[in-house]
Design a protein around this motif. Structure first.
Motif, PDB file in Angstrom:
ATOM      1  N   VAL A   1       1.111  -1.196  -0.104  1.00  0.00           N
ATOM      2  CA  VAL A   1      -0.004  -0.068  -0.022  1.00  0.00           C
ATOM      3  C   VAL A   1       1.251   1.319  -0.042  1.00  0.00           C
ATOM      4  O   VAL A   1       1.487   1.169   0.546  1.00  0.00           O
ATOM      5  N   GLY A   2       0.755   2.077  -0.970  1.00  0.00           N
ATOM      6  CA  GLY A   2       1.666   3.147  -1.050  1.00  0.00           C
ATOM      7  C   GLY A   2       1.447   4.322  -0.428  1.00  0.00           C
ATOM      8  O   GLY A   2      -0.016   4.638   0.079  1.00  0.00           O
ATOM      9  N   ASP A   3       2.668   5.171   0.244  1.00  0.00           N
ATOM     10  CA  ASP A   3       2.006   6.218   0.789  1.00  0.00           C
ATOM     11  C   ASP A   3       0.692   7.539   0.030  1.00  0.00           C
ATOM     12  O   ASP A   3       1.680   7.406  -1.165  1.00  0.00           O
ATOM     13  N   ALA A   4       0.017   8.436   0.257  1.00  0.00           N
ATOM     14  CA  ALA A   4      -0.575   8.894  -0.547  1.00  0.00           C
ATOM     15  C   ALA A   4       0.375  10.451  -0.241  1.00  0.00           C
ATOM     16  O   ALA A   4       0.842  10.080   0.446  1.00  0.00           O
ATOM     17  N   VAL A   5      -0.085  10.661  -1.904  1.00  0.00           N
ATOM     18  CA  VAL A   5       0.761  11.606  -2.314  1.00  0.00           C
ATOM     19  C   VAL A   5       0.016  13.233  -1.524  1.00  0.00           C
ATOM     20  O   VAL A   5      -1.010  13.809  -1.255  1.00  0.00           O
ATOM     21  N   LEU A   6       1.288  13.781  -1.196  1.00  0.00           N
ATOM     22  CA  LEU A   6       1.088  15.364  -0.441  1.00  0.00           C
ATOM     23  C   LEU A   6       1.104  16.245  -1.656  1.00  0.00           C
ATOM     24  O   LEU A   6       1.872  15.923  -2.566  1.00  0.00           O
ATOM     25  N   THR A   7       0.188  17.004  -1.710  1.00  0.00           N
ATOM     26  CA  THR A   7       0.046  18.638  -2.782  1.00  0.00           C
ATOM     27  C   THR A   7       0.196  19.793  -3.102  1.00  0.00           C
ATOM     28  O   THR A   7      -0.639  19.899  -1.331  1.00  0.00           O
TER      29      THR A   7
ATOM     30  N   ASP B   1      -5.214  11.254   1.079  1.00  0.00           N
ATOM     31  CA  ASP B   1      -5.161  10.381   1.799  1.00  0.00           C
ATOM     32  C   ASP B   1      -6.014  11.172   2.805  1.00  0.00           C
ATOM     33  O   ASP B   1      -5.558  12.216   3.824  1.00  0.00           O
ATOM     34  N   PRO B   2      -7.674  10.749   2.412  1.00  0.00           N
ATOM     35  CA  PRO B   2      -8.403  11.856   3.786  1.00  0.00           C
ATOM     36  C   PRO B   2      -9.074  11.455   4.482  1.00  0.00           C
ATOM     37  O   PRO B   2      -9.424  11.823   5.315  1.00  0.00           O
ATOM     38  N   ALA B   3      -7.796  10.103   5.484  1.00  0.00           N
ATOM     39  CA  ALA B   3      -7.582   9.680   6.835  1.00  0.00           C
ATOM     40  C   ALA B   3      -6.538  10.736   7.560  1.00  0.00           C
ATOM     41  O   ALA B   3      -6.532  10.743   8.636  1.00  0.00           O
ATOM     42  N   GLY B   4      -5.993  11.873   6.593  1.00  0.00           N
ATOM     43  CA  GLY B   4      -4.769  11.747   7.130  1.00  0.00           C
ATOM     44  C   GLY B   4      -5.163  12.942   8.448  1.00  0.00           C
ATOM     45  O   GLY B   4      -5.856  13.851   8.331  1.00  0.00           O
ATOM     46  N   THR B   5      -4.646  13.613   9.350  1.00  0.00           N
ATOM     47  CA  THR B   5      -4.469  14.206  10.553  1.00  0.00           C
ATOM     48  C   THR B   5      -3.126  14.980  10.608  1.00  0.00           C
ATOM     49  O   THR B   5      -2.275  14.825  10.473  1.00  0.00           O
ATOM     50  N   ALA B   6      -3.458  16.121  11.203  1.00  0.00           N
ATOM     51  CA  ALA B   6      -2.197  17.368  11.034  1.00  0.00           C
ATOM     52  C   ALA B   6      -0.981  16.688  12.176  1.00  0.00           C
ATOM     53  O   ALA B   6       0.057  16.896  11.517  1.00  0.00           O
ATOM     54  N   SER B   7      -1.535  15.365  12.809  1.00  0.00           N
ATOM     55  CA  SER B   7       0.122  14.621  13.725  1.00  0.00           C
ATOM     56  C   SER B   7       1.215  14.365  12.896  1.00  0.00           C
ATOM     57  O   SER B   7       1.404  13.767  12.983  1.00  0.00           O
ATOM     58  N   ASP B   8       0.222  14.016  11.805  1.00  0.00           N
ATOM     59  CA  ASP B   8       0.940  12.847  10.913  1.00  0.00           C
ATOM     60  C   ASP B   8       1.956  13.344  10.239  1.00  0.00           C
ATOM     61  O   ASP B   8       2.598  12.879   9.384  1.00  0.00           O
ATOM     62  N   TYR B   9       1.822  14.916   9.953  1.00  0.00           N
ATOM     63  CA  TYR B   9       3.277  16.120   9.421  1.00  0.00           C
ATOM     64  C   TYR B   9       4.453  16.298  10.213  1.00  0.00           C
ATOM     65  O   TYR B   9       3.814  16.867  11.349  1.00  0.00           O
ATOM     66  N   ALA B  10       5.503  17.002   9.639  1.00  0.00           N
ATOM     67  CA  ALA B  10       5.937  18.355  10.144  1.00  0.00           C
ATOM     68  C   ALA B  10       7.034  19.014   9.003  1.00  0.00           C
ATOM     69  O   ALA B  10       6.925  18.363   7.726  1.00  0.00           O
ATOM     70  N   ALA B  11       7.198  19.917   9.389  1.00  0.00           N
ATOM     71  CA  ALA B  11       7.290  21.260   8.535  1.00  0.00           C
ATOM     72  C   ALA B  11       8.583  21.587   8.887  1.00  0.00           C
ATOM     73  O   ALA B  11       8.398  22.405   9.787  1.00  0.00           O
ATOM     74  N   ALA B  12       9.577  21.686   7.986  1.00  0.00           N
ATOM     75  CA  ALA B  12      11.077  22.578   7.979  1.00  0.00           C
ATOM     76  C   ALA B  12      10.975  23.534   7.313  1.00  0.00           C
ATOM     77  O   ALA B  12      10.982  23.689   5.558  1.00  0.00           O
ATOM     78  N   VAL B  13      10.813  25.027   7.826  1.00  0.00           N
ATOM     79  CA  VAL B  13      10.567  25.832   6.889  1.00  0.00           C
ATOM     80  C   VAL B  13      12.471  26.866   8.076  1.00  0.00           C
ATOM     81  O   VAL B  13      12.581  27.087   8.338  1.00  0.00           O
TER      82      VAL B  13
ATOM     83  N   ILE C   1       1.775  23.121  12.765  1.00  0.00           N
ATOM     84  CA  ILE C   1       0.849  22.981  11.759  1.00  0.00           C
ATOM     85  C   ILE C   1      -1.100  22.661  11.794  1.00  0.00           C
ATOM     86  O   ILE C   1      -1.160  21.909  13.222  1.00  0.00           O
ATOM     87  N   VAL C   2      -2.044  23.295  11.515  1.00  0.00           N
ATOM     88  CA  VAL C   2      -3.100  23.058  11.703  1.00  0.00           C
ATOM     89  C   VAL C   2      -4.169  22.271  10.058  1.00  0.00           C
ATOM     90  O   VAL C   2      -4.020  22.907   9.201  1.00  0.00           O
ATOM     91  N   VAL C   3      -5.009  22.098  10.604  1.00  0.00           N
ATOM     92  CA  VAL C   3      -6.241  22.181   9.613  1.00  0.00           C
ATOM     93  C   VAL C   3      -6.936  22.595   9.339  1.00  0.00           C
ATOM     94  O   VAL C   3      -6.932  23.579   9.998  1.00  0.00           O
ATOM     95  N   ASN C   4      -6.834  23.256   7.516  1.00  0.00           N
ATOM     96  CA  ASN C   4      -7.798  24.360   7.342  1.00  0.00           C
ATOM     97  C   ASN C   4      -9.087  23.606   7.205  1.00  0.00           C
ATOM     98  O   ASN C   4      -9.551  23.016   6.546  1.00  0.00           O
ATOM     99  N   ALA C   5      -9.717  24.617   7.552  1.00  0.00           N
ATOM    100  CA  ALA C   5     -11.087  25.150   7.899  1.00  0.00           C
ATOM    101  C   ALA C   5     -12.220  24.914   6.082  1.00  0.00           C
ATOM    102  O   ALA C   5     -12.632  23.376   5.876  1.00  0.00           O
ATOM    103  N   GLY C   6     -11.010  24.581   4.963  1.00  0.00           N
ATOM    104  CA  GLY C   6     -11.620  24.684   3.477  1.00  0.00           C
ATOM    105  C   GLY C   6     -11.715  23.335   3.239  1.00  0.00           C
ATOM    106  O   GLY C   6     -11.141  23.043   2.071  1.00  0.00           O
ATOM    107  N   GLY C   7      -9.926  22.251   4.012  1.00  0.00           N
ATOM    108  CA  GLY C   7      -9.636  21.505   3.174  1.00  0.00           C
ATOM    109  C   GLY C   7      -7.716  21.518   3.376  1.00  0.00           C
ATOM    110  O   GLY C   7      -7.779  23.055   3.023  1.00  0.00           O
ATOM    111  N   GLY C   8      -7.729  20.780   3.689  1.00  0.00           N
ATOM    112  CA  GLY C   8      -6.337  20.541   3.604  1.00  0.00           C
ATOM    113  C   GLY C   8      -5.651  21.115   5.063  1.00  0.00           C
ATOM    114  O   GLY C   8      -6.369  21.214   6.286  1.00  0.00           O
ATOM    115  N   PHE C   9      -4.214  21.839   4.676  1.00  0.00           N
ATOM    116  CA  PHE C   9      -3.453  22.022   5.896  1.00  0.00           C
ATOM    117  C   PHE C   9      -2.665  23.248   6.105  1.00  0.00           C
ATOM    118  O   PHE C   9      -1.984  23.758   4.222  1.00  0.00           O
TER     119      PHE C   9
END
Length: 277
Positions: free
Chosen positions: A25-31, A58-70, A90-98
């Motif tokens: 099962v492949g990891d879902a793509v981030l865009t 991945d529709p089941a993705g949650t904010a805790s799945d990610y790390a952002a290097a700035v 990192i937070v959930v965007n009310a309109g979708g995505g993060f």
């Protein structure tokens, strides 16, 4: 078993061997979505500004799945997660995505630097965006010099006097940021002294003064002009606010030397606007 022509019958048992099957099962793509570097001025803090948006297939993705290097553009970098921190999260965007939110204070102005964000999820998928034209504005300088007159004695140091005051919209500015230039308005003896020192600061600005001393070689009233430039290109000029009245003082009736009547007469003859006191 049978005798004679009898046939021996041996039972046969069939065994089924299960087929080995591997399912990957492949990891879902981030865009990547919009990269929006902060629009800020040096020395001014900002909080939870959205600098990057991304989505996960991945529709089941949650904010805790990610790390952002700035990469911040000033030589520093931060790593953000869903856990709130002094640098953002990192937070959930009310309109979708993060959304990647950033909190920071740039100490100095910047021009054409690299600002980038890379997001990686728990499965290893990643997405990023970058710009090489990121900048931080130089804080403005403002002249606040009051009109002031000083008295000075010919050929004698004026002593340290406040020649100008100004504010910097950068509350974190340092004296090393500034270069003062003073036009004393009259002839001088020797090399004058000039420097900048801080008076006070607040959360939004800092207040400074230019101090200097000089010895005039002629009598008269001289208007002082002060210019201040900072390391980011901002400048401010104070004109016709500080005047220094230089006179020759008779301290004795001697025939020679500073303060003598004889020297005062000589100085007066050399200056068309001189007064003896």
């Amino acid at each position: 078993s049978y005798f004679g022509n009898a046939v021996s019958k041996v039972p046969v048992v069939a065994t089924a061997t299960p087929l080995a099957t591997t399912i990957t099962v492949g990891d879902a793509v981030l865009t990547a979505g919009a990269l929006t570097p902060p629009t800020v001025t040096e020395g001014h803090a900002f909080s939870n500004a959205i600098v990057f948006h991304f989505t996960d297939a991945d529709p089941a993705g949650t904010a805790s799945d990610y790390a952002a290097a700035v990469i911040l553009g000033d030589g520093a970098s931060v790593t953000l997660t869903s856990t709130a921190s002094a640098n953002g999260q990192i937070v959930v965007n009310a309109g979708g995505g993060f959304d990647v939110q950033l909190s920071y204070t740039y100490a100095e102005e910047l021009t054409n630097q690299t600002f980038s964000v890379q997001v990686t999820d728990a499965g290893g998928a990643s997405t990023s965006a970058s710009t090489s034209s990121f900048g931080v504005a130089d804080a403005a300088l403002t002249d606040t010099t009051p009109v002031t007159s000083y008295q000075a004695t010919l050929s004698t140091s004026t002593g340290q006097q406040v020649l100008a005051t100004f504010t910097d919209a950068n509350p974190g500015a340092s004296a090393a940021d500034f270069t003062p230039t003073v036009t004393w308005g009259g002839p001088l003896l020797g090399t004058p002294s000039v420097f900048v020192q801080e008076i006070s600061s607040s959360s939004t600005s800092s207040t400074w003064e230019v101090l200097g001393s000089a010895a005039y070689s002629a009598e008269g009233t001289f208007s002082v002009t002060v210019g201040v430039g900072d390391d980011g290109g901002q400048s401010v000029t104070s004109r016709n606010k500080i005047s220094i009245a230089v006179t020759d003082t008779v301290a004795n009736l001697g025939d020679s030397g500073p303060g003598s009547l004889r020297q005062a007469i000589l100085n007066t003859n050399a200056s068309s606007s001189a007064d003896i006191t």
